[in-house]
Scaffold this active site. Structure first.
Site, PDB file in Angstrom:
ATOM      1  CG  ASP A   8      14.904  -4.931  -2.936  1.00 48.98           C
ATOM      2  OD1 ASP A   8      14.356  -3.816  -2.332  1.00 48.98           O
ATOM      3  OD2 ASP A   8      14.741  -5.270  -4.562  1.00 48.98           O
ATOM      4  CB  CYS A  65      11.501  -4.877  -3.035  1.00 52.12           C
ATOM      5  SG  CYS A  65      10.199  -5.327  -3.845  1.00 52.12           S
ATOM      6  N   GLY A  66      11.239  -2.158  -3.753  1.00 54.15           N
ATOM      7  CA  GLY A  66      10.612  -0.547  -3.957  1.00 54.15           C
ATOM      8  C   GLY A  66      10.102  -0.713  -4.277  1.00 54.15           C
ATOM      9  CB  THR A  67       6.754  -2.129  -6.246  1.00 51.20           C
ATOM     10  OG1 THR A  67       7.214  -3.313  -6.688  1.00 51.20           O
ATOM     11  CG2 THR A  67       7.274  -1.134  -6.988  1.00 51.20           C
ATOM     12  CB  ILE A  69       5.621  -5.360  -7.400  1.00 47.44           C
ATOM     13  CG1 ILE A  69       3.899  -4.399  -7.124  1.00 47.44           C
ATOM     14  CG2 ILE A  69       4.555  -6.775  -8.650  1.00 47.44           C
ATOM     15  CD1 ILE A  69       4.297  -3.400  -8.081  1.00 47.44           C
ATOM     16  CG  HIS A  98     -11.211 -11.881   4.328  1.00 44.33           C
ATOM     17  ND1 HIS A  98     -12.186 -11.231   3.581  1.00 44.33           N
ATOM     18  CD2 HIS A  98     -12.088 -11.211   5.623  1.00 44.33           C
ATOM     19  CE1 HIS A  98     -13.561 -10.008   3.852  1.00 44.33           C
ATOM     20  NE2 HIS A  98     -13.051 -10.823   5.592  1.00 44.33           N
ATOM     21  NE  ARG A 132     -17.615 -14.060   3.576  1.00 43.42           N
ATOM     22  CZ  ARG A 132     -17.793 -14.138   5.138  1.00 43.42           C
ATOM     23  NH1 ARG A 132     -17.767 -14.433   6.063  1.00 43.42           N
ATOM     24  NH2 ARG A 132     -16.607 -12.490   4.796  1.00 43.42           N
ATOM     25  CG  HIS A 133     -12.531 -15.683   5.146  1.00 43.75           C
ATOM     26  ND1 HIS A 133     -13.210 -15.049   3.951  1.00 43.75           N
ATOM     27  CD2 HIS A 133     -13.435 -15.767   6.335  1.00 43.75           C
ATOM     28  CE1 HIS A 133     -13.692 -14.321   4.374  1.00 43.75           C
ATOM     29  NE2 HIS A 133     -14.002 -14.377   5.952  1.00 43.75           N
TER      30      HIS A 133
HETATM   31  C1  RB5 Z   1      14.669  -1.910  -7.351  1.00 45.58           C
HETATM   32  O1  RB5 Z   1      15.202  -1.483  -8.557  1.00 45.58           O
HETATM   33  C2  RB5 Z   1      12.827  -2.988  -7.602  1.00 45.58           C
HETATM   34  O2  RB5 Z   1      13.041  -3.232  -8.850  1.00 45.58           O
HETATM   35  C3  RB5 Z   1      12.865  -3.467  -6.308  1.00 45.58           C
HETATM   36  O3  RB5 Z   1      13.139  -3.117  -5.672  1.00 45.58           O
HETATM   37  C4  RB5 Z   1      11.627  -3.731  -6.706  1.00 45.58           C
HETATM   38  O4  RB5 Z   1      10.000  -2.851  -6.307  1.00 45.58           O
HETATM   39  C5  RB5 Z   1      10.959  -4.800  -7.350  1.00 45.58           C
HETATM   40  O5  RB5 Z   1       9.586  -5.739  -7.045  1.00 45.58           O
END
Ligand code: RB5
Length: 148
Positions: A8, A65-67, A69, A98, A132-133
């Site tokens: 993103d 992306c930024g994180t 996550i 694993h 095992r995995h």
């Molecule tokens: C965008 O601002 C940010 O929320 C996205 O890149 C990401 O970190 C979401 O998980």
């Protein structure tokens, strides 16, 4: 190996670093964007990549992306995807050995480009150990078959 790559707006710079790394390693890849100056929604980039990996069109995916996550959460909604959010080299190796992870997620706002390149290279070269995995991954696959 064919890799599907996307980010993103929060991961554009790191995605370009990883594209350079793939070029240097001679690994075939396709870049699915974004070409974004303004903000976009990470599921619009995570889902196409995850589906292409799940369908076997690509062997692996890398999502940024930024994180990392949001990309990771989204990719793992697709049946057959084992996406690992990784920000250290130990986990990069371990998740291939694993978890047989087929998508790597990273956050541009979390780590620098040098570490991200090391992580991606270790992850791309890492081999699944099976044994095992396989039993554990089999349980995830079985759940997907019966519940998703
Ligand atoms: C965008 O601002 C940010 O929320 C996205 O890149 C990401 O970190 C979401 O998980």
């Amino acid at each position: 190996m064919k890799v599907a790559l996307a980010s993103d707006h929060g991961g554009v710079n790191l995605r370009k670093e990883i594209a350079n790394l793939l070029d240097e390693l001679g690994i075939e890849y396709q870049d699915f964007g974004c070409e974004c100056e303004s903000s976009v929604d990470y599921p619009d980039y995570a889902l196409p990549v995850a589906k292409k990996v799940a369908d076997g069109e690509f062997d692996r995916g890398i999502l940024i992306c930024g994180t990392g996550i949001g990309m990771c959460i989204t990719a793992n909604k697709v049946k057959g995807i084992r996406c690992a959010l990784v920000h250290d080299t130990f986990s990069a190796k371990a998740t291939r050995q694993h978890n047989d992870s087929n998508i790597l997620a990273m956050g541009e706002r979390v780590i620098g480009p040098g570490l991200a390149r090391d992580i991606a290279e270790i992850w791309l070269k890492g081999e699944y150990e099976g044994g095992r995995h396989a039993n554990r991954i089999g349980k995830i696959t079985e759940y997907e078959k019966t519940h998703l």
